[in-house]
Design an enzyme around this catalytic site. Structure first.
Site, PDB file in Angstrom:
ATOM      1  N   GLN A  53      81.424  -9.622 -96.395  1.00  0.00           N
ATOM      2  CA  GLN A  53      80.738 -10.737 -95.735  1.00  0.00           C
ATOM      3  C   GLN A  53      79.750 -11.392 -96.683  1.00  0.00           C
ATOM      4  O   GLN A  53      78.872 -10.720 -97.238  1.00  0.00           O
ATOM      5  CB  GLN A  53      79.992 -10.304 -94.474  1.00  0.00           C
ATOM      6  N   CYS A  83      73.575 -15.198 -88.571  1.00  0.00           N
ATOM      7  CA  CYS A  83      72.294 -14.499 -88.725  1.00  0.00           C
ATOM      8  C   CYS A  83      71.137 -15.484 -88.583  1.00  0.00           C
ATOM      9  O   CYS A  83      71.088 -16.493 -89.293  1.00  0.00           O
ATOM     10  CB  CYS A  83      72.240 -13.808 -90.086  1.00  0.00           C
ATOM     11  N   LYS A 122      82.076 -15.795 -89.186  1.00  0.00           N
ATOM     12  CA  LYS A 122      81.453 -15.129 -88.037  1.00  0.00           C
ATOM     13  C   LYS A 122      80.291 -15.997 -87.586  1.00  0.00           C
ATOM     14  O   LYS A 122      79.416 -16.351 -88.386  1.00  0.00           O
ATOM     15  CB  LYS A 122      80.946 -13.731 -88.419  1.00  0.00           C
ATOM     16  N   HIS A 154      80.230 -14.055 -82.066  1.00  0.00           N
ATOM     17  CA  HIS A 154      79.182 -13.312 -81.360  1.00  0.00           C
ATOM     18  C   HIS A 154      78.871 -14.150 -80.115  1.00  0.00           C
ATOM     19  O   HIS A 154      78.331 -15.246 -80.218  1.00  0.00           O
ATOM     20  CB  HIS A 154      77.966 -13.158 -82.268  1.00  0.00           C
ATOM     21  N   ASN A 194      82.785 -10.576 -80.202  1.00  0.00           N
ATOM     22  CA  ASN A 194      81.746  -9.621 -80.613  1.00  0.00           C
ATOM     23  C   ASN A 194      80.532  -9.775 -79.696  1.00  0.00           C
ATOM     24  O   ASN A 194      80.235 -10.857 -79.210  1.00  0.00           O
ATOM     25  CB  ASN A 194      81.342  -9.901 -82.078  1.00  0.00           C
ATOM     26  N   GLY A 195      79.847  -8.632 -79.492  1.00  0.00           N
ATOM     27  CA  GLY A 195      78.608  -8.657 -78.716  1.00  0.00           C
ATOM     28  C   GLY A 195      78.708  -7.802 -77.469  1.00  0.00           C
ATOM     29  O   GLY A 195      79.454  -8.126 -76.548  1.00  0.00           O
ATOM     30  N   GLY A 196      77.975  -6.679 -77.466  1.00  0.00           N
ATOM     31  CA  GLY A 196      77.844  -5.888 -76.249  1.00  0.00           C
ATOM     32  C   GLY A 196      79.051  -5.046 -75.873  1.00  0.00           C
ATOM     33  O   GLY A 196      79.086  -4.502 -74.777  1.00  0.00           O
TER      34      GLY A 196
HETATM   35  C1  FMN Z   1      70.801  -3.613 -88.096  1.00  0.00           C
HETATM   36  C2  FMN Z   1      71.749  -4.761 -87.883  1.00  0.00           C
HETATM   37  C3  FMN Z   1      72.140  -5.523 -88.956  1.00  0.00           C
HETATM   38  C4  FMN Z   1      73.040  -6.578 -88.793  1.00  0.00           C
HETATM   39  N1  FMN Z   1      73.452  -7.258 -89.889  1.00  0.00           N
HETATM   40  C5  FMN Z   1      74.430  -8.195 -89.759  1.00  0.00           C
HETATM   41  C6  FMN Z   1      75.003  -8.819 -90.906  1.00  0.00           C
HETATM   42  O1  FMN Z   1      74.657  -8.509 -92.060  1.00  0.00           O
HETATM   43  N2  FMN Z   1      75.963  -9.741 -90.701  1.00  0.00           N
HETATM   44  C7  FMN Z   1      76.404 -10.076 -89.436  1.00  0.00           C
HETATM   45  O2  FMN Z   1      77.308 -10.902 -89.298  1.00  0.00           O
HETATM   46  N3  FMN Z   1      75.871  -9.518 -88.349  1.00  0.00           N
HETATM   47  C8  FMN Z   1      74.907  -8.575 -88.477  1.00  0.00           C
HETATM   48  N4  FMN Z   1      74.403  -7.962 -87.367  1.00  0.00           N
HETATM   49  C9  FMN Z   1      74.876  -8.392 -86.032  1.00  0.00           C
HETATM   50  C10 FMN Z   1      76.115  -7.607 -85.611  1.00  0.00           C
HETATM   51  O3  FMN Z   1      77.170  -7.801 -86.545  1.00  0.00           O
HETATM   52  C11 FMN Z   1      76.620  -8.043 -84.244  1.00  0.00           C
HETATM   53  O4  FMN Z   1      76.979  -9.403 -84.296  1.00  0.00           O
HETATM   54  C12 FMN Z   1      75.592  -7.853 -83.135  1.00  0.00           C
HETATM   55  O5  FMN Z   1      74.912  -6.615 -83.263  1.00  0.00           O
HETATM   56  C13 FMN Z   1      76.267  -7.929 -81.762  1.00  0.00           C
HETATM   57  O6  FMN Z   1      77.341  -7.028 -81.655  1.00  0.00           O
HETATM   58  P1  FMN Z   1      77.174  -5.560 -80.991  1.00  0.00           P
HETATM   59  O7  FMN Z   1      76.625  -5.775 -79.622  1.00  0.00           O
HETATM   60  O8  FMN Z   1      78.565  -4.963 -80.999  1.00  0.00           O
HETATM   61  O9  FMN Z   1      76.218  -4.805 -81.871  1.00  0.00           O
HETATM   62  C14 FMN Z   1      73.520  -6.909 -87.499  1.00  0.00           C
HETATM   63  C15 FMN Z   1      73.122  -6.125 -86.409  1.00  0.00           C
HETATM   64  C16 FMN Z   1      72.247  -5.065 -86.600  1.00  0.00           C
HETATM   65  C17 FMN Z   1      71.828  -4.223 -85.402  1.00  0.00           C
END
Ligand code: FMN
Length: 314
Positions: A53, A83, A122, A154, A194-196
């Site tokens: 990424q 982000c 993303k 997301h 993605n998300g949750g």
């Molecule tokens: C500690 C942390 C670091 C993250 N770093 C990135 C990142 O570098 N790039 C990215 O696209 N998303 C990043 N995310 C977001 C996750 O990829 C994801 O989109 C978000 O947590 C929602 O998905 P989930 O509910 O399955 O965790 C990060 C999330 C966390 C908790």
């Protein structure tokens, strides 16, 4: 995920699932072009399928980094348009790029022109006031025209001011319907939600309408969620290891890394959640977190901590 899915984490997760696609942390173009390239790009061959990424917004820089990623052996290059952190915004990339779809399209085109592997994006379902479905479709349409056919969405918007990155992963409500609608309206494109998502059952349900599911935090905190993915999602029953066998398979890797000077806690910090829900899991977690930082700690710690957990029946 920044600070989480480094190469040690990915090596460990790959022992649990052979098929799930793994993503690196976001790596900025500046870090690759002006920093220690090997540090940011090196990975173990077992980590495939693996996506790099990138974070950036200069088409030429992204094209150069994508080329390096391809040469390094990555299977996919993904652009971060999700982000919302201040640091990322001040670099004019990440989620704020959703406001300038044409710039994202220029970035995608530059990368696509320089490499043969997939380029994916993303992103969020919106940012700030720019959060209507029509604006989201304009983003998708513009970026798709530049040659991107896979969108990892997301399923919540981001607020660029006023919320921390953590709050931006929790407060804006999830809208899975928006992602489903995107797929209905653009059936020729691939959408990965993605998300949750916290269980494979939820993932399977999403797969009835969508092309893929990305699991972030749950896969990190409870990595065993991936153990059934090969069987249930990818239909492969060949590699069925239990958690203790995963630990056994990790030991040679830890020994190799220790011999190269890697502190053991760089690896063990990622394995704390392995036994979540099993009797003895708290002892495992406590031993690993209390002892890993002590000088001279070696693989015996991991072996002894795993012995505290009752082996599950096969
Ligand atoms: C500690 C942390 C670091 C993250 N770093 C990135 C990142 O570098 N790039 C990215 O696209 N998303 C990043 N995310 C977001 C996750 O990829 C994801 O989109 C978000 O947590 C929602 O998905 P989930 O509910 O399955 O965790 C990060 C999330 C966390 C908790």
């Amino acid at each position: 995920m920044l600070d989480w899915t480094d190469r040690h984490c990915r090596y460990f997760l790959r022992l649990i699932s052979k098929h799930a696609v793994l993503y690196t942390e976001m790596v900025t173009t500046g870090a690759i072009l002006h920093g220690n390239r090997e540090r940011f790009l090196d990975f173990d061959p077992s980590e495939h399928p693996l996506a790099l990424q990138l974070g950036g917004s200069e088409p030429d820089d992204l094209a150069q980094c994508a080329k390096l990623g391809e040469v390094w052996g990555y299977d996919e290059i993904n652009l971060n348009v999700g982000c919302p952190s201040d640091r990322v915004q001040s670099g004019r990339f990440g989620a704020c790029l959703m406001i300038t779809p044409q710039l994202v399209a220029d970035c995608i085109k530059a990368m696509r022109d320089s490499i043969d592997i997939d380029v994916t994006v993303k992103h969020r379902i919106g940012v700030d006031e720019r959060d209507s479905y029509d604006e989201l479709c304009e983003f998708i349409g513009t970026v798709a025209e530049a040659g991107c056919s896979t969108f990892i969405v997301h399923a919540r918007k981001a607020w660029l001011q006023g919320l921390s990155p953590k709050e931006n992963r929790e407060i804006p409500p999830l809208s899975y319907e928006t992602v489903h609608r995107l797929k209905q309206d653009h059936p020729q494109l691939e959408f990965i939600i993605n998300g949750g998502i916290t269980s494979l059952n939820q993932a399977k349900e999403q797969l009835q309408q969508l092309d893929g599911v990305m699991i972030g935090r749950e896969a990190y905190h409870n990595p065993w969620i991936l153990s059934d993915a090969d069987r249930l999602i990818f239909g492969d029953t060949r590699f069925l290891l239990d958690r203790h066998q995963i630990v056994d398979s990790l030991i040679p890797y830890v020994e190799k890394e220790l011999s190269q000077g890697t502190p053991i806690n760089r690896i063990t910090r990622h394995i704390l959640g392995l036994f979540q829900g099993r009797p003895g899991a708290r002892k495992w977690r406590r031993m690993i977190s209390e002892e890993s930082h002590k000088a001279g700690t070696d693989c015996q710690l991991i072996i002894q901590a795993a012995a505290q957990v009752i082996r599950e029946p096969v």
